[in-house]
Design a protein around this motif. Structure first.
Motif, mmCIF file in Angstrom:
data_model
loop_
_atom_site.group_PDB
_atom_site.id
_atom_site.type_symbol
_atom_site.label_atom_id
_atom_site.label_comp_id
_atom_site.label_asym_id
_atom_site.label_seq_id
_atom_site.Cartn_x
_atom_site.Cartn_y
_atom_site.Cartn_z
ATOM 1 N N VAL A 114 0.865 -1.178 0.000
ATOM 2 C CA VAL A 114 0.000 0.000 0.000
ATOM 3 C C VAL A 114 0.899 1.224 0.000
ATOM 4 O O VAL A 114 1.720 1.406 0.896
ATOM 5 C CB VAL A 114 -0.937 0.032 1.226
ATOM 6 C CG1 VAL A 114 -1.765 1.311 1.230
ATOM 7 C CG2 VAL A 114 -1.861 -1.179 1.215
ATOM 8 N N GLY A 115 0.759 2.053 -1.031
ATOM 9 C CA GLY A 115 1.600 3.243 -1.144
ATOM 10 C C GLY A 115 0.957 4.442 -0.484
ATOM 11 O O GLY A 115 0.530 4.385 0.675
ATOM 12 N N ALA A 116 0.853 5.523 -1.214
ATOM 13 C CA ALA A 116 0.317 6.773 -0.666
ATOM 14 C C ALA A 116 -1.159 6.630 -0.321
ATOM 15 O O ALA A 116 -1.920 5.982 -1.032
ATOM 16 C CB ALA A 116 0.512 7.900 -1.676
ATOM 17 N N VAL A 117 -1.540 7.246 0.812
ATOM 18 C CA VAL A 117 -2.938 7.329 1.229
ATOM 19 C C VAL A 117 -3.303 8.808 1.270
ATOM 20 O O VAL A 117 -2.767 9.568 2.072
ATOM 21 C CB VAL A 117 -3.166 6.680 2.605
ATOM 22 C CG1 VAL A 117 -4.634 6.781 2.999
ATOM 23 C CG2 VAL A 117 -2.718 5.222 2.592
ATOM 24 N N LEU A 125 -11.099 8.614 1.105
ATOM 25 C CA LEU A 125 -9.674 8.303 1.023
ATOM 26 C C LEU A 125 -9.375 7.689 -0.337
ATOM 27 O O LEU A 125 -10.204 6.996 -0.926
ATOM 28 C CB LEU A 125 -9.271 7.301 2.107
ATOM 29 C CG LEU A 125 -9.086 7.793 3.539
ATOM 30 C CD1 LEU A 125 -8.685 6.619 4.425
ATOM 31 C CD2 LEU A 125 -8.040 8.888 3.621
ATOM 32 N N GLU A 126 -8.172 7.945 -0.813
ATOM 33 C CA GLU A 126 -7.674 7.280 -2.019
ATOM 34 C C GLU A 126 -6.427 6.500 -1.628
ATOM 35 O O GLU A 126 -5.473 7.072 -1.113
ATOM 36 C CB GLU A 126 -7.339 8.294 -3.104
ATOM 37 C CG GLU A 126 -6.874 7.621 -4.401
ATOM 38 C CD GLU A 126 -6.516 8.628 -5.475
ATOM 39 O OE1 GLU A 126 -7.180 8.653 -6.512
ATOM 40 O OE2 GLU A 126 -5.577 9.408 -5.243
ATOM 41 N N LEU A 127 -6.459 5.189 -1.857
ATOM 42 C CA LEU A 127 -5.342 4.324 -1.481
ATOM 43 C C LEU A 127 -4.651 3.815 -2.737
ATOM 44 O O LEU A 127 -5.301 3.293 -3.651
ATOM 45 C CB LEU A 127 -5.820 3.132 -0.648
ATOM 46 C CG LEU A 127 -6.414 3.426 0.720
ATOM 47 C CD1 LEU A 127 -7.913 3.630 0.609
ATOM 48 C CD2 LEU A 127 -6.140 2.286 1.683
ATOM 49 N N ASP A 128 -3.339 3.946 -2.775
ATOM 50 C CA ASP A 128 -2.534 3.452 -3.892
ATOM 51 C C ASP A 128 -2.119 2.015 -3.556
ATOM 52 O O ASP A 128 -1.273 1.792 -2.704
ATOM 53 C CB ASP A 128 -1.313 4.354 -4.076
ATOM 54 C CG ASP A 128 -0.466 3.925 -5.259
ATOM 55 O OD1 ASP A 128 -0.923 3.071 -6.039
ATOM 56 O OD2 ASP A 128 0.657 4.438 -5.398
#
Length: 320
Positions: A114-117, A125-128
């Motif tokens: 999981v990268g940037a949140v 929220l947007e989860l990479d």
């Protein structure tokens, strides 16, 4: 004249308003700004915009996977949405809780990283997310299960071999009798047979063109005796469609002295696939030697009484 002078004198004698020092002005601006920010924060909180509604979270595909990756199982996205919806809402300012939320997503067996949140205004929220990439599969009780490149068994069964990168079928890796059915989704293989077969599948993906892998179709890789390869034991055996078989020798994961380089083996297989396209079929290819041998598939000739007069499988000249 005297009257004019008197008026002027009165004007000159009128008291002036005291000048406000710059520091006082700055202090007043700061106080009013703080009050405005506090009022805005209070209003936003009351409106519910300072909380993240986990049900409105967005899962973004990791850049290295591109916008559309055919191998991503849509059931994984559905499961992620369910996991996020079950979590309590968090404050936008609570970075610790947001990190815990990201850790919950990372714990899913199909998630590699999981990268940037990022907070998506007003309340999401947007989860990479980078998903684990399947490179092989195993067959258990009539169901195919994907295996990631790091050896993790992935959730979500299939009735037939699933597709991987480029729409190519994932090669089936044969497990040893000891390891069969003992592993659960999210756990990593420790069985040598599965790991050696996985190494062969990864090596094939990196070495053969997409056109060659599409041409191969559904294949199986049996590496249960890969570490025993010898003159008598073929080691890794790859079964192709059309009743074709390849003796591959030792696993690409094992660097044995005197073994034919893995890249050379795949180049030979690629040339032999081209032979099939040109109409020169074969049934067995032995890649264990510097001069690999291919057994051509001879069409059985029928005698007058209908019996085959020629056996299938004539040994051809060794490939250079």
């Amino acid at each position: 004249m005297s009257t004019a002078r008197g008026v002027g004198a009165e004007r000159e004698a009128a008291p002036r308003a005291p000048a406000v020092p710059p520091l006082v002005l700055l202090a007043l601006l700061a106080v009013s700004g703080a009050l405005a920010i506090r009022w805005l924060t209070t209003s936003v909180t009351r409106a519910g915009f300072a909380e993240v509604d986990t049900r409105r979270s967005v899962v973004a595909t990791h850049p290295q996977e591109g916008r559309i990756a055919r191998w991503i199982d849509e059931r994984w996205r559905t499961d992620l949405s369910r996991r996020l919806a079950e979590l309590a809402d968090v404050l936008v300012s609570d970075r610790h809780r947001i990190e815990l939320l990201a850790a919950e997503v990372a714990a899913a067996p199909y998630v590699a990283e999981v990268g940037a949140v990022n907070v998506v205004w007003p309340d999401g929220l947007e989860l990479d997310v980078r998903f684990r990439r399947p490179v092989a599969c195993v067959l258990r009780n009539g169901t195919f299960w994907s295996v990631a490149e790091d050896g993790v068994l992935l959730p979500g069964g299939w009735s037939s071999p699933p597709e991987g990168e480029g729409g190519c079928y994932l090669p089936r890796v044969v497990e040893s009798s000891r390891g069969a059915d003992s592993l659960r989704p999210g756990e990593r293989f420790a069985d040598y047979a599965a790991l050696d077969g996985l190494a062969a599948a990864l090596s094939m993906e990196r070495s053969l063109s997409e056109a060659d892998r599409l041409f191969l179709g559904r294949i199986s890789i049996d590496a249960r005796r890969a570490r025993e390869a010898s003159v008598q034991i073929p080691g890794t055996v790859i079964d192709l469609e059309g009743r074709r078989r390849v003796f591959f020798g030792r696993s690409p994961a094992e660097r044995a002295a005197g073994e034919v380089p893995t890249a050379s083996k795949w180049r030979t297989l690629s040339r032999c696939l081209e032979e099939i396209r040109l109409g020169r079929d074969w049934s067995l290819l032995d890649l264990r030697w510097d001069r690999p041998t291919v057994w051509e598939r001879a069409a059985a000739r029928q005698s007058a009484d209908g019996r085959a007069s020629r056996a299938e499988g004539r040994a051809a000249e060794a490939l250079r």
